[in-house]
Write a protein that holds these residues in place. Sequence first.
Motif, PDB file in Angstrom:
ATOM      1  N   UNK A  78      -4.986   9.844   2.139  1.00 38.83           N
ATOM      2  CA  UNK A  78      -4.878   9.318   0.915  1.00 38.83           C
ATOM      3  C   UNK A  78      -4.086  10.497   0.084  1.00 38.83           C
ATOM      4  N   UNK A  79      -4.064  11.167  -0.477  1.00 39.55           N
ATOM      5  CA  UNK A  79      -3.374  11.797  -1.552  1.00 39.55           C
ATOM      6  C   UNK A  79      -1.936  12.535  -1.197  1.00 39.55           C
ATOM      7  N   UNK A  80      -1.930  12.537   0.456  1.00 39.75           N
ATOM      8  CA  UNK A  80      -0.951  13.772   0.270  1.00 39.75           C
ATOM      9  C   UNK A  80       0.140  12.914   1.578  1.00 39.75           C
ATOM     10  N   UNK A  81       1.173  13.378   1.356  1.00 39.63           N
ATOM     11  CA  UNK A  81       2.105  13.240   1.862  1.00 39.63           C
ATOM     12  C   UNK A  81       2.257  12.785   3.741  1.00 39.63           C
ATOM     13  N   UNK A  82       1.521  13.742   4.110  1.00 42.85           N
ATOM     14  CA  UNK A  82       1.546  13.393   5.485  1.00 42.85           C
ATOM     15  C   UNK A  82       0.020  14.028   5.761  1.00 42.85           C
ATOM     16  N   UNK A  83      -0.388  13.362   7.452  1.00 42.83           N
ATOM     17  CA  UNK A  83      -1.534  13.602   7.793  1.00 42.83           C
ATOM     18  C   UNK A  83      -1.504  15.221   8.165  1.00 42.83           C
ATOM     19  N   UNK A  84      -3.191  15.599   7.958  1.00 44.23           N
ATOM     20  CA  UNK A  84      -4.345  16.614   8.477  1.00 44.23           C
ATOM     21  C   UNK A  84      -4.514  16.328  10.150  1.00 44.23           C
ATOM     22  N   UNK A  85      -4.284  17.619  10.804  1.00 46.97           N
ATOM     23  CA  UNK A  85      -4.774  18.162  12.028  1.00 46.97           C
ATOM     24  C   UNK A  85      -5.079  19.449  12.317  1.00 46.97           C
ATOM     25  N   UNK A  86      -6.435  19.121  13.115  1.00 49.54           N
ATOM     26  CA  UNK A  86      -6.636  20.353  13.257  1.00 49.54           C
ATOM     27  C   UNK A  86      -6.183  21.013  14.521  1.00 49.54           C
ATOM     28  N   UNK A  87      -5.788  22.540  14.697  1.00 46.57           N
ATOM     29  CA  UNK A  87      -4.961  22.622  15.714  1.00 46.57           C
ATOM     30  C   UNK A  87      -6.471  23.896  16.307  1.00 46.57           C
ATOM     31  N   UNK A  88      -6.915  24.152  17.010  1.00 44.52           N
ATOM     32  CA  UNK A  88      -7.943  24.729  17.634  1.00 44.52           C
ATOM     33  C   UNK A  88      -7.988  25.237  19.018  1.00 44.52           C
TER      34      UNK A  88
END
Length: 429
Positions: A264-274
């Motif tokens: 909500x505070x940034x322009x892009x979604x955050x995703x996890x790479x594992x």
Amino acid sequence: ATGINTGAAVSGTGIPSGAYVLTSWAGGLTVPISAATTSSATITASFSYAGRHIPTDTNVIIDSSVNNFSIAMGANPYDPTSFTTTFDPLLVRWSDADAPWEWVPEVTNQSGEQRMSHGSYIVAADNSRQELLVWTDTAIYSMQYLGPPFVWGFTLLDQDISIISQNAARTVNNVTYWMGVDKFYAYSGRVETLPCTLRQYVFGNINQTQAAQITCGHNEGYSEIWWFYPSANSFVNDSYVIYNYLERIWYYGTLNRSAWAEHSLGQYPLVAFSVQTSYLSAAIDSTQTSIPLINAASYPESGRVLIDQECISYTGRTTTSLTGCVRGIPNPQNDPPTPTTAAAHDVDSQVSFVAPNQILEHENGTNDVSTGTAEAIEAYIESSDFDIGDGHNFGYVWRMIPDLTFAGSTVENPSVMLTVKARQNSGSN
């Protein structure tokens, strides 16, 4: 002292704050507490359960958007005589409003519990418009705030449905979308099956033993709901299917993502790479181009790995090996990349993917940085066949007018290859 268990908080005149009943107490008339007093006089003590009886086991924890209740979906029930009750996978318990430490039902608070009647266990829960949705393995409930004395009310919305994992649902614009074990669903006041042109492709290519890893995300900028899932031969999420709720169309591809969070505070979604670290299933020499590996399907379809000090690139994988290997390449994690040497390796040697587990900004930039270095994305879009009619009708294509731009490209002369595949009839080459 009947009904008092070890660990109960103790308060009273002359008793230090924070005192509690020691585990050495066996239920006798003398109650040992954590801090003794120096007075020899008889002390009148009161036993308080405030902050006790918090669920010790649960399937899902969720906070309500109404009055900040902490809710355990699947929990051990409240028993005033015991802190260790038997876990009930269908029981919903909630704390007092704005008090996640208070789980003891009293007339002065709003904590309580309710058991679901359909299914074997609670799988998932999600905040929706003025309600919480609760999924068991066979049904979906609406959980709505009523206020004291009942606090929460439960309504069975539908049964004989499913949800494939704890994180497989997402609510967007007052509509909740989720993946079931064999189809997709939507809830907008009523439950309905979501038409999916890729249903057979997706559900015929899922490793059901790893379905609990499936996660869902919302890409607001493109009106998309993403589901990441492990393909049939993979032990990690390596594939995705997307529903564009604005265009009402589906598309799919391959990508390693294990979690998604709208920022909500940034322009892009955050995703996890594992990526899972594994081991050689057999010894190899310095020339082999196919590397036998335990759980090779847990790796991306291509990339680089490290075995001891040797860096190796590969272009394919099966369930048992990495294929198309080039041995002894420079290690791209070092700056500048450090040359490595092809060597023999013993069985059970650790095989580490070059890129570490990491958090990425989805949709940021035009390169793939998940491998540790920025690399151009080899991307393509392919449509399904266009049906021009039944019977003996044929079509002729003599001009193509592309509807695309190269906005954001950093290449001097960007280009795209357009290919038309013609068929004389359905199923032909």
